[in-house]
Enzyme design. Sequence first.
Site, PDB file in Angstrom:
ATOM      1  N   ARG A  37       4.844  11.239  -2.538  1.00 45.92           N
ATOM      2  CA  ARG A  37       4.507  11.000  -1.248  1.00 45.92           C
ATOM      3  C   ARG A  37       5.720  11.266  -0.328  1.00 45.92           C
ATOM      4  O   ARG A  37       6.674  10.517  -0.434  1.00 45.92           O
ATOM      5  CB  ARG A  37       4.283   9.570  -1.061  1.00 45.92           C
TER       6      ARG A  37
ATOM      7  N   ARG B 138      12.616   5.314  12.421  1.00 44.32           N
ATOM      8  CA  ARG B 138      11.336   5.865  12.370  1.00 44.32           C
ATOM      9  C   ARG B 138      10.784   5.828  13.601  1.00 44.32           C
ATOM     10  O   ARG B 138      11.093   5.252  14.847  1.00 44.32           O
ATOM     11  CB  ARG B 138      10.850   5.830  10.994  1.00 44.32           C
TER      12      ARG B 138
ATOM     13  N   GLU C  33      13.158  -8.738   1.414  1.00 45.05           N
ATOM     14  CA  GLU C  33      12.326  -7.564   1.943  1.00 45.05           C
ATOM     15  C   GLU C  33      13.325  -6.221   1.585  1.00 45.05           C
ATOM     16  O   GLU C  33      14.233  -6.109   2.199  1.00 45.05           O
ATOM     17  CB  GLU C  33      12.037  -7.836   3.485  1.00 45.05           C
TER      18      GLU C  33
ATOM     19  N   ALA D 134       3.076  -0.420   4.608  1.00 44.18           N
ATOM     20  CA  ALA D 134       2.524  -0.481   5.981  1.00 44.18           C
ATOM     21  C   ALA D 134       1.974  -1.842   6.529  1.00 44.18           C
ATOM     22  O   ALA D 134       2.126  -2.106   7.598  1.00 44.18           O
ATOM     23  CB  ALA D 134       1.300   0.535   6.145  1.00 44.18           C
TER      24      ALA D 134
ATOM     25  N   TYR E 144      11.103   9.163   0.996  1.00 45.82           N
ATOM     26  CA  TYR E 144      10.883   8.041  -0.122  1.00 45.82           C
ATOM     27  C   TYR E 144      11.497   8.390  -1.409  1.00 45.82           C
ATOM     28  O   TYR E 144      11.616   7.574  -2.250  1.00 45.82           O
ATOM     29  CB  TYR E 144       9.355   7.776  -0.343  1.00 45.82           C
TER      30      TYR E 144
ATOM     31  N   PRO F 112       0.668  -1.177   0.038  1.00 44.40           N
ATOM     32  CA  PRO F 112      -0.133   0.027   0.015  1.00 44.40           C
ATOM     33  C   PRO F 112       1.047   1.109  -0.107  1.00 44.40           C
ATOM     34  O   PRO F 112       1.925   1.416   0.652  1.00 44.40           O
ATOM     35  CB  PRO F 112      -0.705  -0.167   1.272  1.00 44.40           C
ATOM     36  N   ASN F 113       0.316   2.091  -0.605  1.00 44.61           N
ATOM     37  CA  ASN F 113       0.840   3.480  -0.911  1.00 44.61           C
ATOM     38  C   ASN F 113       2.175   3.762  -1.713  1.00 44.61           C
ATOM     39  O   ASN F 113       2.479   4.752  -2.067  1.00 44.61           O
ATOM     40  CB  ASN F 113       0.960   4.259   0.616  1.00 44.61           C
TER      41      ASN F 113
ATOM     42  N   HIS G  77      13.023  -2.085   1.928  1.00 45.25           N
ATOM     43  CA  HIS G  77      12.112  -0.815   2.668  1.00 45.25           C
ATOM     44  C   HIS G  77      13.036   0.414   2.066  1.00 45.25           C
ATOM     45  O   HIS G  77      14.291   0.509   2.311  1.00 45.25           O
ATOM     46  CB  HIS G  77      12.125  -0.806   3.891  1.00 45.25           C
TER      47      HIS G  77
ATOM     48  N   ASN H 138       8.104  -5.139  -1.038  1.00 49.72           N
ATOM     49  CA  ASN H 138       8.193  -4.124  -0.114  1.00 49.72           C
ATOM     50  C   ASN H 138       6.835  -4.176   0.228  1.00 49.72           C
ATOM     51  O   ASN H 138       5.926  -3.762  -0.426  1.00 49.72           O
ATOM     52  CB  ASN H 138       8.776  -2.747  -0.992  1.00 49.72           C
TER      53      ASN H 138
END
Length: 147
Positions: A18, A108, A99, A78, A23, A10-11, A101, A75
Amino acid sequence: MARLLLLNGPNLNLLGTREPNLYGADTLDAVVERCTRLARELGHELVARQSNAEHELVDTVQAARAQGIAMMILNPGAFTHTSVALRDAIAGVSLPFIEVHISNVHAREAFRRHSYFSDIAIGQIVGLGTLGYELALRAAAVRLAAG
């Protein structure tokens, strides 16, 4: 030649607009284009998917083996911190994956530091921006060549 799946959660369709301070300015289309080209250079085929819907990601993972996918670059966005369903799908089809990110999730918010995927991943690339996707592809190619 192996088929690789680049799966984004998502996103990530909002890349480029964004929170560019976190990012970067690359769009998802630009990332997919670069990764598709790199996969070809490495002698592989890349299939890319993105969805904001958990069930669509699960369906994609469940269909991956039947579609000849040998390895995945993931990725989960969320869903990293929430999706037992996606984790179970990956484990259920025994799909090896790396994985990725874009941001350094460990620097964060505290809730971003837990991943439901890291313990079943081949490896994790975190905080290197969209370059992380290309590094993951290179790592996948090395892993596939080693058998």
